[in-house]
Scaffold this motif. Structure first.
Motif, PDB file in Angstrom:
ATOM      1  N   THR A 192       0.830  -1.204   0.000  1.00  0.00           N
ATOM      2  CA  THR A 192       0.000   0.000   0.000  1.00  0.00           C
ATOM      3  C   THR A 192       0.864   1.254   0.000  1.00  0.00           C
ATOM      4  O   THR A 192       0.608   2.199  -0.760  1.00  0.00           O
ATOM      5  N   ALA A 193       1.892   1.264   0.831  1.00  0.00           N
ATOM      6  CA  ALA A 193       2.795   2.416   0.873  1.00  0.00           C
ATOM      7  C   ALA A 193       3.508   2.592  -0.463  1.00  0.00           C
ATOM      8  O   ALA A 193       3.670   3.729  -0.951  1.00  0.00           O
ATOM      9  N   ALA A 194       3.912   1.488  -1.085  1.00  0.00           N
ATOM     10  CA  ALA A 194       4.601   1.577  -2.373  1.00  0.00           C
ATOM     11  C   ALA A 194       3.677   2.120  -3.459  1.00  0.00           C
ATOM     12  O   ALA A 194       4.086   2.963  -4.266  1.00  0.00           O
ATOM     13  N   VAL A 195       2.435   1.686  -3.474  1.00  0.00           N
ATOM     14  CA  VAL A 195       1.489   2.174  -4.477  1.00  0.00           C
ATOM     15  C   VAL A 195       1.205   3.662  -4.272  1.00  0.00           C
ATOM     16  O   VAL A 195       1.115   4.434  -5.238  1.00  0.00           O
ATOM     17  N   ILE A 196       1.075   4.077  -3.025  1.00  0.00           N
ATOM     18  CA  ILE A 196       0.852   5.500  -2.748  1.00  0.00           C
ATOM     19  C   ILE A 196       2.048   6.324  -3.217  1.00  0.00           C
ATOM     20  O   ILE A 196       1.887   7.376  -3.844  1.00  0.00           O
ATOM     21  N   LEU A 197       3.258   5.846  -2.942  1.00  0.00           N
ATOM     22  CA  LEU A 197       4.453   6.562  -3.403  1.00  0.00           C
ATOM     23  C   LEU A 197       4.539   6.602  -4.923  1.00  0.00           C
ATOM     24  O   LEU A 197       4.915   7.625  -5.510  1.00  0.00           O
ATOM     25  N   ILE A 198       4.201   5.495  -5.575  1.00  0.00           N
ATOM     26  CA  ILE A 198       4.224   5.449  -7.035  1.00  0.00           C
ATOM     27  C   ILE A 198       3.238   6.465  -7.610  1.00  0.00           C
ATOM     28  O   ILE A 198       3.558   7.207  -8.554  1.00  0.00           O
ATOM     29  N   CYS A 199       2.040   6.521  -7.038  1.00  0.00           N
ATOM     30  CA  CYS A 199       1.033   7.488  -7.504  1.00  0.00           C
ATOM     31  C   CYS A 199       1.497   8.927  -7.283  1.00  0.00           C
ATOM     32  O   CYS A 199       1.332   9.782  -8.161  1.00  0.00           O
ATOM     33  N   LEU A 200       2.084   9.211  -6.124  1.00  0.00           N
ATOM     34  CA  LEU A 200       2.585  10.559  -5.849  1.00  0.00           C
ATOM     35  C   LEU A 200       3.688  10.948  -6.827  1.00  0.00           C
ATOM     36  O   LEU A 200       3.696  12.069  -7.355  1.00  0.00           O
ATOM     37  N   ILE A 201       4.614  10.040  -7.071  1.00  0.00           N
ATOM     38  CA  ILE A 201       5.697  10.321  -8.019  1.00  0.00           C
ATOM     39  C   ILE A 201       5.136  10.544  -9.415  1.00  0.00           C
ATOM     40  O   ILE A 201       5.559  11.460 -10.130  1.00  0.00           O
ATOM     41  N   PHE A 202       4.168   9.721  -9.804  1.00  0.00           N
ATOM     42  CA  PHE A 202       3.551   9.852 -11.130  1.00  0.00           C
ATOM     43  C   PHE A 202       2.873  11.211 -11.277  1.00  0.00           C
ATOM     44  O   PHE A 202       3.047  11.897 -12.288  1.00  0.00           O
ATOM     45  N   PHE A 203       2.106  11.611 -10.261  1.00  0.00           N
ATOM     46  CA  PHE A 203       1.437  12.907 -10.333  1.00  0.00           C
ATOM     47  C   PHE A 203       2.430  14.069 -10.290  1.00  0.00           C
ATOM     48  O   PHE A 203       2.237  15.078 -10.973  1.00  0.00           O
ATOM     49  N   LEU A 204       3.489  13.942  -9.526  1.00  0.00           N
ATOM     50  CA  LEU A 204       4.507  14.998  -9.504  1.00  0.00           C
ATOM     51  C   LEU A 204       5.195  15.131 -10.851  1.00  0.00           C
ATOM     52  O   LEU A 204       5.508  16.248 -11.293  1.00  0.00           O
ATOM     53  N   ILE A 205       5.438  14.019 -11.519  1.00  0.00           N
ATOM     54  CA  ILE A 205       6.053  14.070 -12.848  1.00  0.00           C
ATOM     55  C   ILE A 205       5.105  14.741 -13.839  1.00  0.00           C
ATOM     56  O   ILE A 205       5.519  15.589 -14.637  1.00  0.00           O
ATOM     57  N   ILE A 206       3.826  14.388 -13.783  1.00  0.00           N
ATOM     58  CA  ILE A 206       2.850  15.005 -14.683  1.00  0.00           C
ATOM     59  C   ILE A 206       2.761  16.509 -14.431  1.00  0.00           C
ATOM     60  O   ILE A 206       2.754  17.312 -15.378  1.00  0.00           O
ATOM     61  N   ILE A 207       2.719  16.895 -13.167  1.00  0.00           N
ATOM     62  CA  ILE A 207       2.627  18.323 -12.835  1.00  0.00           C
ATOM     63  C   ILE A 207       3.883  19.064 -13.271  1.00  0.00           C
ATOM     64  O   ILE A 207       3.807  20.156 -13.858  1.00  0.00           O
ATOM     65  N   SER A 208       5.063  18.498 -13.023  1.00  0.00           N
ATOM     66  CA  SER A 208       6.303  19.190 -13.389  1.00  0.00           C
ATOM     67  C   SER A 208       6.456  19.293 -14.905  1.00  0.00           C
ATOM     68  O   SER A 208       6.914  20.319 -15.416  1.00  0.00           O
ATOM     69  N   VAL A 209       6.055  18.258 -15.644  1.00  0.00           N
ATOM     70  CA  VAL A 209       6.142  18.320 -17.102  1.00  0.00           C
ATOM     71  C   VAL A 209       5.162  19.346 -17.644  1.00  0.00           C
ATOM     72  O   VAL A 209       5.504  20.143 -18.541  1.00  0.00           O
ATOM     73  N   SER A 210       3.954  19.367 -17.094  1.00  0.00           N
ATOM     74  CA  SER A 210       2.966  20.334 -17.594  1.00  0.00           C
ATOM     75  C   SER A 210       3.366  21.766 -17.255  1.00  0.00           C
ATOM     76  O   SER A 210       3.172  22.678 -18.062  1.00  0.00           O
ATOM     77  N   VAL A 211       3.971  21.983 -16.093  1.00  0.00           N
ATOM     78  CA  VAL A 211       4.430  23.337 -15.735  1.00  0.00           C
ATOM     79  C   VAL A 211       5.597  23.748 -16.618  1.00  0.00           C
ATOM     80  O   VAL A 211       5.667  24.883 -17.082  1.00  0.00           O
ATOM     81  N   SER A 212       6.515  22.830 -16.888  1.00  0.00           N
ATOM     82  CA  SER A 212       7.650  23.186 -17.734  1.00  0.00           C
ATOM     83  C   SER A 212       7.204  23.430 -19.185  1.00  0.00           C
ATOM     84  O   SER A 212       7.748  24.326 -19.857  1.00  0.00           O
ATOM     85  N   VAL A 213       6.227  22.672 -19.691  1.00  0.00           N
ATOM     86  CA  VAL A 213       5.718  22.911 -21.031  1.00  0.00           C
ATOM     87  C   VAL A 213       5.000  24.254 -21.087  1.00  0.00           C
ATOM     88  O   VAL A 213       5.160  25.007 -22.059  1.00  0.00           O
ATOM     89  N   ALA A 214       4.233  24.551 -20.048  1.00  0.00           N
ATOM     90  CA  ALA A 214       3.514  25.830 -20.022  1.00  0.00           C
ATOM     91  C   ALA A 214       4.494  27.006 -19.940  1.00  0.00           C
ATOM     92  O   ALA A 214       4.304  28.034 -20.601  1.00  0.00           O
ATOM     93  N   SER A 215       5.555  26.875 -19.159  1.00  0.00           N
ATOM     94  CA  SER A 215       6.529  27.965 -19.073  1.00  0.00           C
ATOM     95  C   SER A 215       7.330  28.091 -20.363  1.00  0.00           C
ATOM     96  O   SER A 215       7.703  29.200 -20.760  1.00  0.00           O
TER      97      SER A 215
END
Length: 119
Positions: free
Chosen positions: A91-114
């Motif tokens: 459960t902890a691993a899946v939560i971490l995987i989801c957090l990392i996945f969402f952080l990557i999506i957010i950082s890529v979208s912010v860098s593309v927008a900038s």
């Protein structure tokens, strides 16, 4: 006996022929069927191969194998404990995987927008 030939018991009498006298006692047998403990080995293998943050997938796999070994030996109490630990690590691993996945999506979208704003 009544005239029709059928036996009808009266309250506080014995019941039907062959039964002891007195109030009838209904006995129930309780069968405690507990399901075997789960080892979560498939989930641990998927966590190991599809995302292994901080080696949590490997730790979950180790606890899953221990749970399966304890279950095969017949030590269900220890198997349940190892299985619960494997569940929590997965459960902890899946939560971490989801957090990392969402952080990557957010950082890529912010860098593309900038990058698009600079042009």
């Amino acid at each position: 006996m009544n005239p029709s030939g059928h036996y009808e018991p009266f309250p506080l009498q014995g019941g039907y022929p062959g039964q002891p006298a007195g109030p009838s006692v209904v006995q129930h047998t309780v069968v405690n069927i507990s399901e075997p403990p789960k080892d979560h080995i498939i989930w641990s293998i998927c966590t190991l191969f599809y995302g292994n943050p901080c080696c949590l997938g490997l730790a979950a796999l180790i606890y899953s194998v221990k749970a399966r070994d304890r279950k095969m030996v017949g030590d269900l109490y220890s198997a349940r404990g190892y299985g619960t630990t494997a569940f929590r690590i997965n459960t902890a691993a899946v939560i971490l995987i989801c957090l990392i996945f969402f952080l990557i999506i957010i950082s890529v979208s912010v860098s593309v927008a900038s990058a698009s704003n600079r042009n």
